[in-house]
Design a protein around this motif. Structure first.
Motif, PDB file in Angstrom:
ATOM      1  N   ILE A 191      -1.010   6.484  10.123  1.00  0.00           N
ATOM      2  CA  ILE A 191      -0.466   6.360   8.923  1.00  0.00           C
ATOM      3  C   ILE A 191      -0.073   5.114   8.476  1.00  0.00           C
ATOM      4  N   ALA A 192       0.916   4.644   9.586  1.00  0.00           N
ATOM      5  CA  ALA A 192       1.809   3.439   8.941  1.00  0.00           C
ATOM      6  C   ALA A 192       0.849   2.352   8.807  1.00  0.00           C
ATOM      7  N   ASN A 193      -0.143   2.164   9.512  1.00  0.00           N
ATOM      8  CA  ASN A 193      -1.021   1.146   9.456  1.00  0.00           C
ATOM      9  C   ASN A 193      -2.092   1.096   8.425  1.00  0.00           C
ATOM     10  N   TYR A 194      -2.177   2.332   7.886  1.00  0.00           N
ATOM     11  CA  TYR A 194      -3.064   2.607   6.886  1.00  0.00           C
ATOM     12  C   TYR A 194      -2.295   2.406   5.401  1.00  0.00           C
ATOM     13  N   SER A 195      -1.110   2.982   5.409  1.00  0.00           N
ATOM     14  CA  SER A 195      -0.310   2.912   4.330  1.00  0.00           C
ATOM     15  C   SER A 195       0.256   1.621   3.862  1.00  0.00           C
ATOM     16  N   LEU A 196       0.714   0.738   4.720  1.00  0.00           N
ATOM     17  CA  LEU A 196       1.104  -0.690   4.694  1.00  0.00           C
ATOM     18  C   LEU A 196       0.354  -1.564   3.628  1.00  0.00           C
ATOM     19  N   PRO A 197      -0.882  -1.847   4.135  1.00  0.00           N
ATOM     20  CA  PRO A 197      -1.856  -2.724   3.285  1.00  0.00           C
ATOM     21  C   PRO A 197      -1.998  -2.082   1.889  1.00  0.00           C
ATOM     22  N   ARG A 198      -2.108  -0.798   1.619  1.00  0.00           N
ATOM     23  CA  ARG A 198      -2.169  -0.083   0.316  1.00  0.00           C
ATOM     24  C   ARG A 198      -1.088  -0.347  -0.569  1.00  0.00           C
ATOM     25  N   ALA A 199       0.234  -0.334   0.185  1.00  0.00           N
ATOM     26  CA  ALA A 199       1.217  -0.462  -0.485  1.00  0.00           C
ATOM     27  C   ALA A 199       1.412  -2.132  -0.964  1.00  0.00           C
ATOM     28  N   VAL A 200       1.102  -3.009  -0.319  1.00  0.00           N
ATOM     29  CA  VAL A 200       1.014  -4.182  -0.621  1.00  0.00           C
ATOM     30  C   VAL A 200       0.162  -4.565  -1.695  1.00  0.00           C
ATOM     31  N   LYS A 201      -1.208  -3.865  -1.772  1.00  0.00           N
ATOM     32  CA  LYS A 201      -1.976  -4.112  -2.854  1.00  0.00           C
ATOM     33  C   LYS A 201      -1.460  -3.375  -4.024  1.00  0.00           C
ATOM     34  N   ARG A 202      -0.816  -2.245  -4.009  1.00  0.00           N
ATOM     35  CA  ARG A 202      -0.249  -1.672  -5.140  1.00  0.00           C
ATOM     36  C   ARG A 202       0.792  -2.672  -5.836  1.00  0.00           C
ATOM     37  N   LEU A 203       1.776  -3.317  -4.968  1.00  0.00           N
ATOM     38  CA  LEU A 203       2.751  -4.025  -5.579  1.00  0.00           C
ATOM     39  C   LEU A 203       2.088  -5.467  -6.384  1.00  0.00           C
ATOM     40  N   GLU A 204       1.061  -5.798  -5.639  1.00  0.00           N
ATOM     41  CA  GLU A 204       0.329  -7.123  -6.144  1.00  0.00           C
ATOM     42  C   GLU A 204      -0.242  -6.644  -7.445  1.00  0.00           C
ATOM     43  N   GLU A 205      -0.873  -5.161  -7.707  1.00  0.00           N
ATOM     44  CA  GLU A 205      -1.201  -5.097  -8.941  1.00  0.00           C
ATOM     45  C   GLU A 205      -0.157  -4.940  -9.943  1.00  0.00           C
ATOM     46  N   ALA A 206       0.881  -4.390  -9.494  1.00  0.00           N
ATOM     47  CA  ALA A 206       2.042  -4.078 -10.500  1.00  0.00           C
ATOM     48  C   ALA A 206       2.525  -5.332 -11.023  1.00  0.00           C
ATOM     49  N   ARG A 207       2.555  -6.634 -10.178  1.00  0.00           N
ATOM     50  CA  ARG A 207       3.200  -7.888 -10.690  1.00  0.00           C
ATOM     51  C   ARG A 207       2.117  -8.579 -11.443  1.00  0.00           C
ATOM     52  N   LEU A 208       0.592  -8.361 -11.246  1.00  0.00           N
ATOM     53  CA  LEU A 208      -0.431  -8.630 -12.225  1.00  0.00           C
ATOM     54  C   LEU A 208      -0.258  -8.152 -13.595  1.00  0.00           C
ATOM     55  N   HIS A 209       0.161  -6.678 -13.529  1.00  0.00           N
ATOM     56  CA  HIS A 209       0.158  -6.046 -14.896  1.00  0.00           C
ATOM     57  C   HIS A 209       1.538  -6.643 -15.458  1.00  0.00           C
ATOM     58  N   LYS A 210       2.435  -6.692 -14.784  1.00  0.00           N
ATOM     59  CA  LYS A 210       3.676  -7.230 -15.400  1.00  0.00           C
ATOM     60  C   LYS A 210       3.576  -8.588 -16.190  1.00  0.00           C
ATOM     61  N   GLU A 211       2.625  -9.576 -15.762  1.00  0.00           N
ATOM     62  CA  GLU A 211       2.318 -10.759 -16.153  1.00  0.00           C
ATOM     63  C   GLU A 211       1.752 -10.687 -17.513  1.00  0.00           C
ATOM     64  N   ILE A 212       1.060  -9.331 -17.912  1.00  0.00           N
ATOM     65  CA  ILE A 212       0.317  -9.052 -19.120  1.00  0.00           C
ATOM     66  C   ILE A 212       1.384  -9.384 -20.123  1.00  0.00           C
ATOM     67  N   PRO A 213       1.055  -9.920 -21.350  1.00  0.00           N
ATOM     68  CA  PRO A 213       1.964 -10.093 -22.328  1.00  0.00           C
ATOM     69  C   PRO A 213       2.429  -8.786 -22.991  1.00  0.00           C
TER      70      PRO A 213
END
Length: 521
Positions: free
Chosen positions: A180-202
């Motif tokens: 579960i740790a190996n499964y969840s960590l990459p998904r968390a990284v991906k979610r945070l990247e999407e949140a950063r991209l969303h924050k860059e939207i005006p």
């Protein structure tokens, strides 16, 4: 003449005798000590026989009492009244030396600890302090210290009793936690990247998108209503491709319906009593074969069954529960299945290993609902004890205790943003919790009856859906938590709800034996 003179003289003498005052005997006043005179009297022997005879006569008459060799200790026979007065003076002296807090709340706490009333009629803070001082002067300050020590001991024992304890689990659980740790960590990284991209939207673009979403949600209407069974429908769940809807009924039947035309596709027969929930596998209808396990359901008799899409009978039973299983939920990976039970526990099953890997206690009453974090790292449970808990599946620890509801928690759900959790309760409210702050950030006075379910919009979590026993479902903005739309149309209690994975459809099922689909115009 001689006789007359004699009579007159006698008369004058008699008158003069009457005028003379009687002579008053003056008492003898002795100055100084009588010791010398007394010695002289005794030396002359004047005390002699008369003194001895008088002493004997006094003894015989009982007027004089002479004992032989007995001593009368005056100090030991002080009167009781005098002893009380001395004790009172000592007590007042001790009272003056006792320091009492000027904080009225502390004074009340001390009085309560000593078993005394914390306040009397018409008593002010000053009188209360004086009363505490007087009590302490009688019982002593050690009594208060002793009661405080006893309270601390009882608190420590309670804390020790309430502490979460851990025991050694099987090796399969360790393997599962690592997986579960190996499964969840990459998904968390991906979610945070999407949140950063969303924050860059005006900001203006994001605001306009949110306004368009709110406009479409306000235009939601019931476009399909279907009678699902002869008994109330307790649960509904969309398939991952949003083209099927599964419903669970109190008759023991589970049914699959096509979306959006609501035609019956399959009737799943296997349960003999009220079905609590039926849920699709996260990869069902997307990448999973129809012959594999595509659905899981649970019932009030403790049975948990697994279903495929090409058969109307269960492909497997999960045995181990002896009392009612309220809900089942798939882990986002599809490898694990979580079940909540009325035996005050929830369980995690590894379907690849085909065994129960976790039997988790922690609630003081039955566990009703379970939800998994989008990353797969956390699980949230809501219990009939009015408390919720968030568990870290990678370590087994309870990382957050959701305390605040007044009645049972019937629904729990994680937001796609990763840090918001919503709970619905029998106290008619929905609470939103922040995992980062570890506290409740908002309480929505959602309904006029108990809340049966809560669900975030599955893509971005832009709105929250709640359903309740007041026959309605409601949509709330996220963030802001203001009401957007009330979905009214059911004639009975709303018992289940879901949002399609594309966010376009909302399904509600009710005690009135129908389910309804809602879509924007």
């Amino acid at each position: 003449m001689a006789s007359s003179r004699a009579s007159s003289a006698a008369t004058k003498t008699k008158a003069s005798d009457d005028l003379v005052a009687p002579v008053v005997k003056k008492p003898h006043i002795y100055y100084g000590s009588l010791e010398e005179k007394e010695r002289e009297r005794l030396a002359k022997g004047e005390s002699g026989i008369l003194g001895k005879e008088g002493l004997k006569a006094g003894i015989e008459a009982g007027n004089i009492n002479i004992t032989s060799g007995e001593v009368f200790e005056i100090e030991e026979h002080i009167s009781e009244r005098q002893a009380e007065v001395l004790a009172e003076f000592e007590r007042r002296k001790r009272a003056r030396q006792i320091n009492v807090s000027t904080d009225d709340s502390e004074v009340k706490a001390c009085l309560r600890a000593l078993g005394e009333p914390i306040t009397l009629f018409g008593e002010g803070p000053a009188e209360r302090r004086e009363r505490l001082r007087n009590i302490l002067s009688v019982v002593g300050t050690d009594a208060l210290k002793k009661t405080k020590k006893d309270d601390e001991k009882s608190k420590k024992s309670k804390e020790e009793y309430q502490q979460t304890w851990y025991h050694e689990g099987p090796n399969s659980l360790k393997v599962a936690r690592l997986w579960i740790a190996n499964y969840s960590l990459p998904r968390a990284v991906k979610r945070l990247e999407e949140a950063r991209l969303h924050k860059e939207i005006p900001e203006t673009t994001r605001t306009s998108q949110m306004q368009e979403l709110h406009k479409s949600l306000r235009s939601l209407n019931n476009f399909c209503s279907q009678i699902g069974d002869d008994r109330p429908i307790s649960y509904c769940h969309f398939s991952p491709n949003s083209k099927m809807l599964a419903t669970a009924c109190w008759s023991g039947l589970c049914k699959l319906w096509s979306v959006p035309d609501c035609n019956l596709l399959h009737t799943l027969r296997g349960h003999n009593t009220n079905v609590g929930a039926i849920v699709f596998h996260p990869k069902s209808t997307v990448s999973l074969d129809q012959k594999d396990v595509n659905l899981a359901s649970c019932a009030a008799d403790g049975s948990v069954k697994l279903w495929s899409l090409d058969s109307d009978e269960p492909v497997a039973d999960i045995e181990g529960h002896t009392v009612r299983v309220a809900r089942v939920m798939w882990h986002p990976s599809g490898r694990f299945l979580g079940t909540t039970c009325y035996d005050r526990s929830w369980r995690l099953w590894d379907l690849e290993a085909q065994e129960e890997i976790l039997h988790q206690e922690g609630h003081s009453m039955g566990v009703y609902d379970i939800a998994f974090h989008q990353d797969g790292s956390l699980a949230g449970t809501g219990g009939l004890d009015a408390f919720g808990r968030v568990w870290d599946l990678r370590t087994g620890r309870c990382i957050m205790f959701l305390e605040g509801h007044l009645k049972e928690i019937y629904g729990i759900n994680f937001s796609p943003n990763g840090y918001h959790v919503a709970t619905g309760s029998g106290d008619n409210t929905c609470k939103v919790w922040d995992l980062r702050q570890r506290r409740c950030v908002y309480t929505i006075p959602a309904h006029q009856n108990l809340v049966t379910g809560v669900k975030f919009e599955p893509i971005h979590g832009n709105f929250l859906l709640t359903g309740a026993y007041d026959n309605t479902a409601k949509i709330w903005t996220h963030p802001g938590w203001s009401p957007l739309k009330t979905l009214a149309g059911h004639e009975g209690k709303v018992m289940g709800l879901d949002i399609s994975s594309n966010g376009q459809l909302i399904a509600t099922c009710s005690y009135d034996r129908t389910f309804k689909l809602w879509m924007a115009e």
